[in-house]
Enzyme design. Sequence first.
Site, short mmCIF file in Angstrom:
data_model
loop_
_atom_site.label_atom_id
_atom_site.label_comp_id
_atom_site.label_asym_id
_atom_site.label_seq_id
_atom_site.Cartn_x
_atom_site.Cartn_y
_atom_site.Cartn_z
N ASN A 244 7.38 -11.39 -1.23
CA ASN A 244 7.23 -10.21 -0.37
C ASN A 244 8.54 -9.75 0.28
O ASN A 244 8.57 -8.72 0.95
CB ASN A 244 6.21 -10.50 0.74
N HIS B 103 3.34 -1.53 -13.16
CA HIS B 103 4.75 -1.81 -13.44
C HIS B 103 5.46 -0.63 -14.08
O HIS B 103 6.63 -0.72 -14.41
CB HIS B 103 4.87 -3.04 -14.34
N HIS C 298 -0.34 -6.90 -2.93
CA HIS C 298 -0.06 -8.20 -2.34
C HIS C 298 -0.94 -8.48 -1.12
O HIS C 298 -1.27 -9.63 -0.84
CB HIS C 298 1.42 -8.28 -1.95
N ARG D 273 2.77 -1.93 -4.43
CA ARG D 273 2.86 -3.39 -4.53
C ARG D 273 2.41 -4.05 -3.22
O ARG D 273 1.78 -5.11 -3.22
CB ARG D 273 4.29 -3.76 -4.88
#
Length: 324
Positions: free
Chosen positions: A94, A192, A66, A62
């Site tokens: 975050n 996910h 990001h 992730r």
Amino acid sequence: MKTFKFLSFLILQIFCILKVANSQGVEVGFYQKTCPNVEAIVKETTSHYISRAPTLAAPLLRMHFHDCFVRGCDGSVLLNSTKGNQAEKDAIPNQSLRGFQVIDAAKSALEQECPGIVSCSDILALAARDAVELINGPTWAVPLGRRDGRVSILSDALNNLPTPFDNFTTLKTTFGSLGLNVKDLVVLSGGHTIGMSHCFSFSSRMYNFTGKGDTDPNMDQNYIGRLKIKCKPGDVTTIVEMDPGSFKSFDTDYYTMVSKRRGLFASDAALLTDSQTKAYVLSQVNPYGSTFFEDFGESMIKMGKIGVLTGKAGEIRKHCAFRN
């Protein structure tokens, strides 16, 4: 005169082509001469942490995602805030990221092996790949040669990251603005399959979907009942598995959950509202005919080239959390 103008035009076109090529100037084996053990060092470091805490794989993946969606894959998500400036790391999306110690440890080891050579953004791209592979996921060749950005602004993360509340139109626009297509969207959503989520990221689907105290009709109502046992109204601390039963293993179960209307987020459910993404979801339900692992590697390579800094742009940080 016409010849001169033509030559000037030709030179300008060549310059533009070179400029575009430089912006995408990452390549597999970039450090072959300057730091040949870079991949082995990052993998050894990542393995050290993942073997002890497999749940770190999801936040590392992730983190790379990001990073790339905000200002490009330049390691800006790794920077700490400074006096008078809040960094991306402090933005609400975050604040649940973990695994910064993995990147720092790999950087420290690389600075001993080949000081001032390997960027933090490249380390993050490698660590994300290795983390996925270490929990039974796919692997892919990571093009390297990114340089580190010097700018990290909290509001950039708030304004540019996809959210769990996004509908398909918003998701398509967000991904498309970065050169990612609809297939990349549904494939990268498959990330996910690992990780956890706070209840507040999907609580409206259980308790107040349209502001009338109702549930989301696009979510399996029996599944909502099970989630309500764990997530009470207003709960901001409890976390649940995004892919129950296999949240520590990278597999195709996410698509099975989405096909049964059991994806946690509104953004997961959105994949069933478009014919192309729905078809992909349903095609991955049978793991024996799945193309997900191959597709995921291809989309990760594509994502990893977003807005990269190369050549003399940016810097090679000495410490990943601080500008030089």
